[in-house]
Design a protein around this motif. Structure first.
Motif, mmCIF file in Angstrom:
data_model
loop_
_atom_site.group_PDB
_atom_site.id
_atom_site.type_symbol
_atom_site.label_atom_id
_atom_site.label_comp_id
_atom_site.label_asym_id
_atom_site.label_seq_id
_atom_site.Cartn_x
_atom_site.Cartn_y
_atom_site.Cartn_z
ATOM 1 N N UNK A 98 35.244 45.319 43.694
ATOM 2 C CA UNK A 98 35.823 46.125 42.614
ATOM 3 C C UNK A 98 36.687 47.249 43.197
ATOM 4 N N UNK A 99 36.277 47.801 44.345
ATOM 5 C CA UNK A 99 37.032 48.899 44.958
ATOM 6 C C UNK A 99 38.465 48.465 45.296
ATOM 7 N N UNK A 100 38.636 47.194 45.695
ATOM 8 C CA UNK A 100 39.977 46.690 45.994
ATOM 9 C C UNK A 100 40.841 46.712 44.737
ATOM 10 N N UNK A 101 40.285 46.205 43.623
ATOM 11 C CA UNK A 101 41.033 46.165 42.365
ATOM 12 C C UNK A 101 41.318 47.569 41.843
ATOM 13 N N UNK A 131 39.344 44.259 35.268
ATOM 14 C CA UNK A 131 38.597 44.114 36.527
ATOM 15 C C UNK A 131 37.231 43.493 36.234
ATOM 16 N N UNK A 132 36.573 43.956 35.165
ATOM 17 C CA UNK A 132 35.252 43.432 34.786
ATOM 18 C C UNK A 132 35.344 41.938 34.458
ATOM 19 N N UNK A 133 36.433 41.534 33.791
ATOM 20 C CA UNK A 133 36.587 40.105 33.453
ATOM 21 C C UNK A 133 36.714 39.260 34.717
ATOM 22 N N UNK A 134 37.408 39.772 35.723
ATOM 23 C CA UNK A 134 37.551 39.050 36.998
ATOM 24 C C UNK A 134 36.202 38.985 37.715
ATOM 25 N N UNK A 135 35.502 40.122 37.797
ATOM 26 C CA UNK A 135 34.208 40.170 38.491
ATOM 27 C C UNK A 135 33.148 39.316 37.780
ATOM 28 N N UNK A 136 33.306 39.116 36.467
ATOM 29 C CA UNK A 136 32.363 38.328 35.676
ATOM 30 C C UNK A 136 32.332 36.865 36.131
ATOM 31 N N UNK A 137 33.386 36.408 36.818
ATOM 32 C CA UNK A 137 33.466 35.023 37.297
ATOM 33 C C UNK A 137 32.458 34.744 38.413
ATOM 34 N N UNK A 142 27.108 36.545 36.289
ATOM 35 C CA UNK A 142 27.177 35.699 35.091
ATOM 36 C C UNK A 142 26.316 36.217 33.940
ATOM 37 N N UNK A 143 25.154 36.763 34.254
ATOM 38 C CA UNK A 143 24.237 37.213 33.200
ATOM 39 C C UNK A 143 24.350 38.706 32.890
ATOM 40 N N UNK A 148 27.984 46.493 30.528
ATOM 41 C CA UNK A 148 27.277 47.012 31.699
ATOM 42 C C UNK A 148 28.127 46.934 32.953
ATOM 43 N N UNK A 149 28.876 45.843 33.070
ATOM 44 C CA UNK A 149 29.764 45.659 34.218
ATOM 45 C C UNK A 149 30.871 46.708 34.205
ATOM 46 N N UNK A 150 31.410 46.990 33.016
ATOM 47 C CA UNK A 150 32.450 48.027 32.879
ATOM 48 C C UNK A 150 31.902 49.390 33.307
#
Length: 166
Positions: A98-101, A131-137, A142-143, A148-150
């Motif tokens: 995430x730090x890269x994005x 960024x959260x949508x990309x990391x969700x992959x 996945x769960x 929460x990811x945001x």
């Protein structure tokens, strides 16, 4: 006689050798960041694979082939499973950190030396969401609910000295 009875009759030097061979693992998991499409036998990657007895050229070729669709130079978190029995390996990678994005979205070269005092860039909530949508992959994420990811990514931004604008 068997090993147990002979072990006690061995000199100290031989005992440590027997103990060392008994402890050596059959597999190992190596976690590292490798720039996409830029795996090469040069340090730091070459020596860390070489000391584990892997075929460095083979790994680099396979890694670069599998990351050719990713923009070159992006740090890719890679996990390498090493099997010491037959010196084989398998590897898989996840999305960039995430730090890269966050740095890319904020236009920052690097994070702040003093987060909370110095602001190195700004990102909008839309950036955080993307960024959260990309990391969700990632299989690990996945769960995790997107909200929460945001929040996690907003926390990362704060700790890097990047201001989140609503």
């Amino acid at each position: 006689g068997n090993l147990e009875t002979r072990y006690w009759e061995m000199p100290a030097k031989a005992k440590s050798k027997v103990a060392a061979t008994a402890v050596k693992k059959a597999t190992e998991l190596l976690r590292t960041y490798i720039p996409a499409g830029k795996a090469s036998p040069s340090p730091p990657l070459g020596p860390s694979l070489g000391q584990r007895g892997l075929n460095i050229g083979s790994f680099c070729k396979q890694f670069n082939e599998r990351t050719k669709d990713i923009k070159e130079g992006i740090p890719v978190p890679t996990r390498i499973n090493i099997n010491y029995v037959d010196r084989s390996f398998t590897f898989f990678f996840t999305t960039p950190p995430a730090s890269y994005f966050l740095k890319a979205a904020a236009g920052a070269e690097k994070g702040s030396q003093t987060p909370g005092h110095e602001v190195v860039g700004k990102v909008s909530l839309r950036h955080i969401y993307e960024i959260a949508k990309v990391k969700k992959q990632d299989a690990i994420m996945a769960r995790v609910p997107l909200k929460g990811l945001c929040k996690t990514i907003i926390g990362s931004a704060r700790s890097m000295g990047i201001k989140v604008i609503r």
